[in-house]
Design an enzyme around this catalytic site. Sequence first.
Site, mmCIF file in Angstrom:
data_model
loop_
_atom_site.group_PDB
_atom_site.id
_atom_site.type_symbol
_atom_site.label_atom_id
_atom_site.label_comp_id
_atom_site.label_asym_id
_atom_site.label_seq_id
_atom_site.Cartn_x
_atom_site.Cartn_y
_atom_site.Cartn_z
ATOM 1 N N GLY A 1 0.827 -1.211 0.000
ATOM 2 C CA GLY A 1 0.000 0.000 0.000
ATOM 3 C C GLY A 1 0.850 1.245 0.000
ATOM 4 O O GLY A 1 2.064 1.178 -0.228
ATOM 5 N N ASN A 2 0.220 2.374 0.240
ATOM 6 C CA ASN A 2 0.977 3.626 0.313
ATOM 7 C C ASN A 2 0.336 4.542 1.345
ATOM 8 O O ASN A 2 -0.703 4.215 1.917
ATOM 9 C CB ASN A 2 1.058 4.286 -1.069
ATOM 10 C CG ASN A 2 -0.320 4.607 -1.608
ATOM 11 O OD1 ASN A 2 -1.005 5.455 -1.063
ATOM 12 N ND2 ASN A 2 -0.734 3.896 -2.652
ATOM 13 N N ARG A 3 0.913 5.709 1.555
ATOM 14 C CA ARG A 3 0.523 6.558 2.682
ATOM 15 C C ARG A 3 -0.559 7.588 2.349
ATOM 16 O O ARG A 3 -0.824 8.480 3.132
ATOM 17 C CB ARG A 3 1.762 7.282 3.214
ATOM 18 C CG ARG A 3 2.722 6.330 3.896
ATOM 19 C CD ARG A 3 3.993 7.044 4.298
ATOM 20 N NE ARG A 3 3.754 8.223 5.099
ATOM 21 C CZ ARG A 3 4.624 9.188 5.287
ATOM 22 N NH1 ARG A 3 5.811 9.114 4.719
ATOM 23 N NH2 ARG A 3 4.326 10.228 6.028
ATOM 24 N N SER A 4 -1.173 7.470 1.185
ATOM 25 C CA SER A 4 -2.169 8.480 0.822
ATOM 26 C C SER A 4 -3.392 8.393 1.734
ATOM 27 O O SER A 4 -3.969 7.326 1.917
ATOM 28 C CB SER A 4 -2.602 8.286 -0.629
ATOM 29 O OG SER A 4 -3.613 9.207 -0.924
#
Length: 404
Positions: A201-204
Amino acid sequence: MRVVLGVGGGIAAYKAVLLLRLLREAGHSVRVVPTAAALRFVGRPTWEALSGEPATADLFDDVDQVAHVEVGRSADLVIVAPATADLLARASSGRADDLLTATLLVATCPVLMAPAMHTQMWQHPATVANVALLRARGVHVLDPADGRLTGADSGPGRLPEPEVIATTALGLLRPHDLAGRHVVISAGGTREPVDPVRFLGNRSSGRQGLALASTAAVRGARVTLVAANVEAPAPSGVEVVRVQTAEQLREAVLAAAKDADVVVMAAAVADFRPAAAPTAKIKKDPGGAAPVIELVQNPDILTELAAHRSSAGQVVVGFAAETGDASGSVLEHGRTKAVRKGADLLVVNAVGDGRGFEAPTNEVTVLDGSGRVVTTAAGSKQLVADVVWDTVLPRLAPTCAASS
Ligand code: CTP
């Protein structure tokens, strides 16, 4: 613009003082119309000193100026905060027993109500029906916030924060320049399953996408928000399609884009996904080698949207969260990306060091398809969103209504 700030008799009346300041700071003239009960919480001198105008509650004050007609007639927006259960009841039944309710009957401008009361009062069928009736008549009734109430209680019924009310109010004072437009916004960050319990995933956080959705809705657009793993609640009046992976996001965005005037890709889409996602959890092999996860590339949705527009006039907007590195600055990377993606606009922001993802503010440079700087914006994500829409507007094809 001319704002009437109606203040109901609730403990949250003190927060209306902050709202008054925000409205004045935004350059609007404000006439405060408290109810008699509101004056028991915050007195006339406070309202009059901060607004610079009389703050009378009674129909029989300033009779020579026909205040009960004039105040409502000259308003560009009427706000009621806090809107108590009693005020909602009186307003929905068309009473005119004080200056505020008389003003509400005369006003033809938008009306925004921010309720505040105890949870039981908010959930009582009488209040529910009053709110439904007011909404059906076109009154913008905000949902109260959930949290600490008077005394030890907590639950839904808290006055929304003055900043939230002010943002909605300022939006209502804006022209509905996106009316008749369908805008599609992707927000959040995709998650690519590694196995049933793990993902890449990512931090958005999705906050910038949510701000784009709420500002577009306030400006009159029909909004479809394709939300990838966004935790915050969606803005009211926005159609939400929830997705998790890049492939699901692609399908949802392409489907919604078919009749869209604008598509904004604010989501952080994973560039790669595991080639295979086993249906059983990957187990650790004690003493053995760590598993190697083979990745395959995800489709580039923005490039695809820009290359296959559903109509010639469709405007496609991308976002690029960049960090500078040895091969180029944030803007240089942005310029290369603007040209490569083929979108009409690319909103570039610097991330890292607390900037961007989880922050409430943003600082962006908007580039056109050739990498030329069109505009810059810095401030709240709402403000940045409005600047993005201001930049999109002149690129939109005229609507039937505008061209006829
Ligand atoms: N984007 C997309 N599909 C992808 C990756 C990105 O549609 N598979 C979109 C994003 O929603 C954003 C824009 O492309 O609007 C730029 O995303 P970014 O991650 O900065 O670009 P990448 O093409 O992934 O380039 P890189 O990660 O190499 O910087």
